[in-house]
Scaffold this motif. Structure first.
Motif, PDB file in Angstrom:
ATOM      1  N   THR A   1       0.828  -1.216   0.000  1.00  0.00           N
ATOM      2  CA  THR A   1       0.000   0.000   0.000  1.00  0.00           C
ATOM      3  C   THR A   1       0.853   1.254   0.000  1.00  0.00           C
ATOM      4  O   THR A   1       0.606   2.194  -0.764  1.00  0.00           O
ATOM      5  CB  THR A   1      -0.934  -0.008   1.227  1.00  0.00           C
ATOM      6  OG1 THR A   1      -1.716  -1.204   1.210  1.00  0.00           O
ATOM      7  CG2 THR A   1      -1.846   1.201   1.231  1.00  0.00           C
ATOM      8  N   ARG A   2       1.874   1.277   0.873  1.00  0.00           N
ATOM      9  CA  ARG A   2       2.683   2.498   1.017  1.00  0.00           C
ATOM     10  C   ARG A   2       3.619   2.730  -0.161  1.00  0.00           C
ATOM     11  O   ARG A   2       3.811   3.873  -0.587  1.00  0.00           O
ATOM     12  CB  ARG A   2       3.495   2.422   2.307  1.00  0.00           C
ATOM     13  CG  ARG A   2       4.476   3.587   2.514  1.00  0.00           C
ATOM     14  CD  ARG A   2       3.811   4.908   2.855  1.00  0.00           C
ATOM     15  NE  ARG A   2       3.243   4.839   4.171  1.00  0.00           N
ATOM     16  CZ  ARG A   2       3.913   5.134   5.293  1.00  0.00           C
ATOM     17  NH1 ARG A   2       5.184   5.513   5.226  1.00  0.00           N
ATOM     18  NH2 ARG A   2       3.321   5.049   6.464  1.00  0.00           N
ATOM     19  N   PHE A   3       4.191   1.669  -0.701  1.00  0.00           N
ATOM     20  CA  PHE A   3       5.260   1.850  -1.681  1.00  0.00           C
ATOM     21  C   PHE A   3       4.894   1.470  -3.112  1.00  0.00           C
ATOM     22  O   PHE A   3       5.294   2.152  -4.052  1.00  0.00           O
ATOM     23  CB  PHE A   3       6.505   1.078  -1.237  1.00  0.00           C
ATOM     24  CG  PHE A   3       7.082   1.567   0.061  1.00  0.00           C
ATOM     25  CD1 PHE A   3       7.335   2.916   0.262  1.00  0.00           C
ATOM     26  CD2 PHE A   3       7.349   0.686   1.089  1.00  0.00           C
ATOM     27  CE1 PHE A   3       7.854   3.388   1.462  1.00  0.00           C
ATOM     28  CE2 PHE A   3       7.869   1.133   2.295  1.00  0.00           C
ATOM     29  CZ  PHE A   3       8.122   2.486   2.484  1.00  0.00           C
ATOM     30  N   VAL A   4       4.142   0.384  -3.296  1.00  0.00           N
ATOM     31  CA  VAL A   4       3.804  -0.033  -4.662  1.00  0.00           C
ATOM     32  C   VAL A   4       2.624   0.778  -5.190  1.00  0.00           C
ATOM     33  O   VAL A   4       2.667   1.280  -6.323  1.00  0.00           O
ATOM     34  CB  VAL A   4       3.508  -1.545  -4.720  1.00  0.00           C
ATOM     35  CG1 VAL A   4       3.135  -1.960  -6.143  1.00  0.00           C
ATOM     36  CG2 VAL A   4       4.728  -2.340  -4.253  1.00  0.00           C
ATOM     37  N   LYS A   5       1.593   0.937  -4.378  1.00  0.00           N
ATOM     38  CA  LYS A   5       0.426   1.712  -4.813  1.00  0.00           C
ATOM     39  C   LYS A   5       0.796   3.168  -5.128  1.00  0.00           C
ATOM     40  O   LYS A   5       0.162   3.805  -5.963  1.00  0.00           O
ATOM     41  CB  LYS A   5      -0.663   1.690  -3.740  1.00  0.00           C
ATOM     42  CG  LYS A   5      -1.345   0.348  -3.556  1.00  0.00           C
ATOM     43  CD  LYS A   5      -2.431   0.096  -4.599  1.00  0.00           C
ATOM     44  CE  LYS A   5      -3.659   0.940  -4.351  1.00  0.00           C
ATOM     45  NZ  LYS A   5      -4.716   0.662  -5.371  1.00  0.00           N
ATOM     46  N   THR A   6       1.814   3.683  -4.458  1.00  0.00           N
ATOM     47  CA  THR A   6       2.255   5.068  -4.682  1.00  0.00           C
ATOM     48  C   THR A   6       3.372   5.162  -5.718  1.00  0.00           C
ATOM     49  O   THR A   6       3.932   6.238  -5.934  1.00  0.00           O
ATOM     50  CB  THR A   6       2.749   5.693  -3.365  1.00  0.00           C
ATOM     51  OG1 THR A   6       3.836   4.904  -2.856  1.00  0.00           O
ATOM     52  CG2 THR A   6       1.634   5.739  -2.329  1.00  0.00           C
ATOM     53  N   GLN A   7       3.729   4.025  -6.312  1.00  0.00           N
ATOM     54  CA  GLN A   7       4.716   3.939  -7.389  1.00  0.00           C
ATOM     55  C   GLN A   7       6.132   4.334  -6.939  1.00  0.00           C
ATOM     56  O   GLN A   7       6.955   4.729  -7.758  1.00  0.00           O
ATOM     57  CB  GLN A   7       4.282   4.770  -8.598  1.00  0.00           C
ATOM     58  CG  GLN A   7       2.949   4.297  -9.186  1.00  0.00           C
ATOM     59  CD  GLN A   7       2.559   5.061 -10.432  1.00  0.00           C
ATOM     60  OE1 GLN A   7       2.861   6.239 -10.579  1.00  0.00           O
ATOM     61  NE2 GLN A   7       1.881   4.382 -11.337  1.00  0.00           N
ATOM     62  N   ARG A   8       6.423   4.170  -5.664  1.00  0.00           N
ATOM     63  CA  ARG A   8       7.790   4.391  -5.190  1.00  0.00           C
ATOM     64  C   ARG A   8       8.642   3.135  -5.384  1.00  0.00           C
ATOM     65  O   ARG A   8       9.866   3.191  -5.351  1.00  0.00           O
ATOM     66  CB  ARG A   8       7.783   4.796  -3.715  1.00  0.00           C
ATOM     67  CG  ARG A   8       7.154   6.152  -3.452  1.00  0.00           C
ATOM     68  CD  ARG A   8       7.280   6.550  -1.992  1.00  0.00           C
ATOM     69  NE  ARG A   8       8.700   6.714  -1.617  1.00  0.00           N
ATOM     70  CZ  ARG A   8       9.112   6.758  -0.361  1.00  0.00           C
ATOM     71  NH1 ARG A   8       8.241   6.622   0.639  1.00  0.00           N
ATOM     72  NH2 ARG A   8      10.397   6.925  -0.081  1.00  0.00           N
TER      73      ARG A   8
END
Length: 432
Positions: free
Chosen positions: A342-349
């Motif tokens: 949620t924190r990193f993949v969904k935000t494309q980081r």
């Protein structure tokens, strides 16, 4: 664990060979027999089918750092509940630390724990043996005997090895056996009885601070000893930017070092601690935002090899009364993938492929787990199925772990585990 099941998993988004493909997976007698499109034709008549359309199918996640408190502290966690929590989080292989009572510092004690892990665990549990006698002394154990008894690796996790000569002798013995030393990096003389990161926020909360130097100075010592001995040295739960820089430099000098970072050290900083709350007390402590940024950068550039949860369950009473009185530790098995996705993949980081690599392929590869972390014909059918589309809330009543000590309860996330298979056996299925 019963094994040997056969089934067909259809139309999943499968992470295989470093890429995502829309595939079927045919499992026969607990092993993957084929991956491809339209495998109905190859399937035996009447084989059970699971529909994985619109779902991610991953190699079973691998966690090299969990605490199961069994024997000695089973009011916190047992092998059974810890393994169930791992399966709930999509993990199929975990590595259990030796800070239990009695400590697995003899072959007999270690064999007893390995037997119980096998009997009570629904996932693969690899068992660490203690590096030194009673896990806190300066007497190095019979590492050769512990290896023969089935030790996965050697660690005193929960305590750093304070004496450099002790660490040097342990590393030499482990190197001769081609076994890893896995270290909780902490110089006790620099801890200052801290309960959170030293700095502005500790001052504001009126709490004693633990400086990052207590970690980085010990790490610098260990890296030089690892260079001298050639041992595979694995640094647990890095938390400071100085530690990341030291590991990066060590790798440039071809020192045989691997390391891990926890979800909580990536997701939270000391400024996120809202009050004197024991749920935010962990060791190493939550560091600064600059440290968080350095840890994330270290993941992306390959300095940090893997993500490990340091799943550390406690009874509710042990996390009450503020940080000065609470036990160190946070649970992680059931929340790690969803929080990080949620924190990193969904935000494309970070890409989904990168996250799965850090949570399955790389930990297995770094520790030579040939049957874990990848989906190929002939491999055990250790796999997890995740729903990436629907939001859900992390809820305490849904945890299988006896420990509920996480500040992430109540967080809205994506990436819920739908099913987990271990050697072809369905060990977790989300309720409809």
């Amino acid at each position: 664990m019963k094994k040997g099941n056969s089934f067909l998993l259809t139309d999943g988004l499968v992470y295989q060979g470093g890429q995502l493909h829309r595939l079927d997976i045919l499992v026969q007698d607990g092993r993957i027999s084929a991956l491809g499109e339209n495998l109905d034709k190859l399937s035996p008549a009447g084989v059970k089918k699971y529909d994985a359309s619109r779902k991610l199918v991953s190699p079973g996640l691998v966690d090299v750092h969990v605490h199961y408190r069994d024997p000695g502290f089973t009011y916190k966690e047992t092998v059974k509940t810890g393994a169930q929590a791992a399966a709930h989080g999509g993990f199929t292989t975990v590595c259990a630390m030796p800070n239990v009572d009695p400590v697995p510092d003899t072959p007999e004690r270690l064999q007893k724990m390995i037997k119980k892990n096998h009997e009570d665990g629904c996932v693969h549990i690899k068992q660490y043996a203690a590096t030194t006698q009673d896990r806190t002394s300066d007497k190095v154990n019979d590492l050769s005997g512990l290896k023969r008894a089935g030790a996965f690796a050697f660690s005193n996790d929960g305590n750093g090895i304070q004496n450099a000569e002790t660490m040097y002798q342990a590393m030499k013995a482990a190197a001769a056996l081609k076994m890893p030393i896995v270290e909780h990096i902490e110089d006790d003389s620099l801890k200052k009885n801290g309960v959170m990161n030293a700095g502005r926020y500790a001052v504001e909360l009126g709490l004693p601070g633990m400086p990052g130097l207590s970690e980085s100075s010990q790490l610098a010592r260990d890296l030089l000893l690892a260079q001298e001995t050639g041992v595979h040295y694995h640094a647990c739960h890095l938390s400071t930017r100085e530690s990341v820089a030291l590991v990066r430099l060590a790798k440039e000098h071809h020192i045989n070092v691997t390391c891990e970072v926890t979800p909580h050290h990536l997701l939270l900083a000391d400024q996120d601690i809202p009050a004197d709350d024991g749920f935010y007390k962990m060791n190493p402590p939550l560091r600064s935002t600059a440290d968080c940024a350095a840890l994330f950068e270290g993941l992306l550039d390959g300095t940090i090899d893997m993500i490990a949860t340091d799943h550390a369950p406690h009874a509710a009473s042990e996390k009450m009364g503020g940080m000065c009185h609470a036990s160190f530790g946070i649970t992680g098995s059931e929340t790690a993938f969803a929080l990080l996705y949620t924190r990193f993949v969904k935000t494309q980081r970070m890409s989904l492929e990168q996250l799965l690599d850090l949570m399955s392929i790389k930990p297995a590869k770094c520790f030579g787990m040939n049957d874990a972390g990848a989906l190929f014909p002939g491999k055990p059918a250790d796999l997890a199925v995740f729903d990436l589309e629907h939001e859900y809330v992390l809820q305490e009543e849904r945890y299988f772990s006896l420990g509920k000590n996480t500040p992430f309860t109540g967080t809205k996330v994506y990436g819920q585990t739908c099913m987990t298979f271990v050697a072809g056996e369905l060990v977790y299925k989300k309720e409809d």
